[in-house]
Design a protein around this motif. Structure first.
Motif, short mmCIF file in Angstrom:
data_model
loop_
_atom_site.label_atom_id
_atom_site.label_comp_id
_atom_site.label_asym_id
_atom_site.label_seq_id
_atom_site.Cartn_x
_atom_site.Cartn_y
_atom_site.Cartn_z
N ASP B 9 0.87 -1.31 0.20
CA ASP B 9 -0.11 -0.02 -0.15
C ASP B 9 0.93 1.30 0.01
O ASP B 9 0.48 2.24 0.69
CB ASP B 9 -0.88 -0.02 1.32
CG ASP B 9 -1.91 -1.19 1.22
OD1 ASP B 9 -2.41 -1.51 -0.12
OD2 ASP B 9 -2.12 -1.68 2.24
N GLU B 73 -1.06 -4.25 -3.18
CA GLU B 73 -2.33 -3.48 -2.49
C GLU B 73 -3.02 -4.57 -1.52
O GLU B 73 -3.35 -5.62 -1.84
CB GLU B 73 -3.38 -3.17 -3.59
CG GLU B 73 -4.62 -2.48 -3.11
CD GLU B 73 -5.55 -2.21 -4.53
OE1 GLU B 73 -5.09 -2.11 -5.53
OE2 GLU B 73 -6.80 -2.70 -4.16
N ASN B 75 -4.67 -3.46 2.11
CA ASN B 75 -5.64 -2.91 3.18
C ASN B 75 -6.53 -2.09 2.29
O ASN B 75 -6.57 -0.76 2.56
CB ASN B 75 -5.15 -2.44 4.22
CG ASN B 75 -6.06 -2.11 5.34
OD1 ASN B 75 -7.54 -2.34 5.15
ND2 ASN B 75 -5.73 -1.32 6.29
N SER B 76 -7.31 -2.29 1.21
CA SER B 76 -8.00 -1.39 0.53
C SER B 76 -9.52 -1.61 0.45
O SER B 76 -9.83 -2.86 0.79
CB SER B 76 -7.68 -1.64 -1.00
OG SER B 76 -7.89 -2.65 -1.55
#
Lengths: 185, 243
Positions: B9, B73, B75-76
């Motif tokens: 991230d 990616e 914690n989206s």
């Protein structure tokens, strides 16, 4: 100039317990003295607390318990027709909970065992009064029958969780339960 | 040699050659939700909870080797929505009645549902009929909660060398079986000393006469949410699994 600003309309809240144990309602009462703050903001419609038998137009409906018989479904649909926002409160409303633990047992066999063949029963009979609502084949969570806007899990959800959820909602925030208010047991 | 790094991230994280994305994340105290991964056993990438987007593609973090310069990616909203949906499917597929489960408060499935704020199972419940196996003197098997992570299968096969568990059937009919002629655990050489007795992330393999030992409020995930326990998850050993 100094005309008093009219107090905002109180929101109407209806509550009911379907296939539940009233534990969530007891937990709702666990908000204790905050009930006094709450009644400044809301007024009760149909609820075990008012003994009003049918739900009128409401802003918020709180449903405890799942669906185990035909009457549960009638009541749930009455709430959905009348409530702008419908909330599933507690494990039974959210996923069927304890009553749904009968779902792997055939309903006929279940009634037979409870009322006829259980040791110690003499001259028992399966209740068949026409006033009794017919049991459903399986117990269902309420979102399987009507649209539900919000869910408060927990068995029961704590008074703090219910308070957090309702105050978020009443103040126009997105209700949110974080650790440790969000729990399933 | 230049230190290899990947980007979680946007955050640069160093890793060592041979580490998976999951191992690199855990070493850097970054939480990636997971159920079938356990640091002591060979990863198999079946639960898909650890799905991340690496260089634009959805991959299982527990099986994908980390590569220098890889952009991950994790914690989206997009990934967490997908993970929550997978949890909901796991919840409706079995009978996960937390209030009566001895593992409640120490259960990874439940803890992940809290972490990802799963408020409802959303899908129609399957309510499958899965009888329990109480034949073993020390251990109860409650198949209602099985999520098919195969940790007990891997532990029994790869470490204990006993091959007590296996998965049988395909698709919706896939289920955990016990390797004995009767199909009952009591007729195997399974014991509480086995690794496999301590790896279940949910409440299937339970030691008898030990339930609800820890009061509510003091259980593993009452204290801290699972996302804050990365170090413990990275260093756990199956023999200490149980509270």
């Amino acid at each position: 100039m100094n005309a008093a600003v009219p107090a905002p309309r109180k929101l109407r809240l209806a509550t009911t317990s379907l296939a539940g144990c009233f534990g969530c309602h007891m937990s709702f009462l666990d908000i204790d003295e905050r009930l006094l703050d709450l009644v400044d903001l809301i007024e009760f419609d149909r609820s075990p607390l008012t003994d009003i038998k049918h739900c009128g137009p409401c802003d918020i409906g709180l449903i405890e318990g799942g669906l185990c018989n035909a009457e549960n479904i009638h009541v749930l649909r009455e709430f959905r027709r009348n409530c702008k926002v419908l909330i599933a409160m507690g494990a039974c409303a959210v996923n069927g909970g304890l009553p749904a633990q009968r779902n792997h047992i055939d309903l006929g066999q279940c009634l037979q065992e409870v009322y006829l063949t259980q040791p110690g029963l003499v001259g028992g009979q399966v209740p068949n009064d026409p006033e009794l609502p017919l049991p459903l084949d399986k117990v269902h969570p309420i979102h399987e029958v009507v649209r539900i806007d919000y869910f408060i899990p927990g068995c029961p959800p704590s008074g703090d969780a219910i308070w957090k959820f309702l105050t978020d909602l009443l103040k126009g925030r997105t209700p949110r339960l974080g650790h440790p208010l969000l729990h399933f047991d | 040699m230049k230190q290899q790094t990947l980007l979680f991230d946007g955050l640069p994280v160093p890793f060592e050659e041979g580490q998976t994305i999951m191992e690199a994340a855990m070493a850097a105290d970054i939480f990636i939700p997971h159920l079938c991964h356990h640091p002591e056993f060979k990863p198999q990438g079946s639960c898909k909870l650890c799905t991340v987007k690496a260089s634009g593609r959805y991959v299982s973090a527990c099986t994908m080797p980390a590569k220098d310069g890889m952009e991950v990616e994790n914690n989206s909203p997009d990934l967490n929505d997908k993970r929550r949906t997978m949890l909901q499917m796991l919840f409706v597929e079995g009978n996960h009645f937390c209030p009566s489960c001895e593992k409640s408060g120490n259960c990874m499935l439940q803890a992940l549902a809290y972490e990802l704020e799963m408020l409802t199972p959303h899908f129609p419940q399957f309510f499958p009929n899965r009888p329990v196996d109480a034949s073993h003197p020390e251990v109860l098997l409650d198949f209602n909660r099985c999520i098919l992570c195969e940790l007990c299968v891997r532990a029994s096969r790869d470490v204990d060398g006993k091959h007590v568990f296996a998965l049988s059937g395909r698709g919706l009919k896939k289920h955990l079986i016990v390797n004995s002629e009767s199909g009952r655990l009591g007729d195997t050489d399974f014991s509480m000393a086995d690794k496999a007795a301590h790896v279940c992330p949910v409440g299937v393999i339970l030691e008898k006469r030990k339930g609800f030992a820890m009061p509510i409020g003091k259980r593993r995930y009452d204290v801290d949410p699972i996302g804050m326990q990365v170090e413990r998850l990275a260093n756990r050993s199956a023999s200490e699994e149980e509270v």
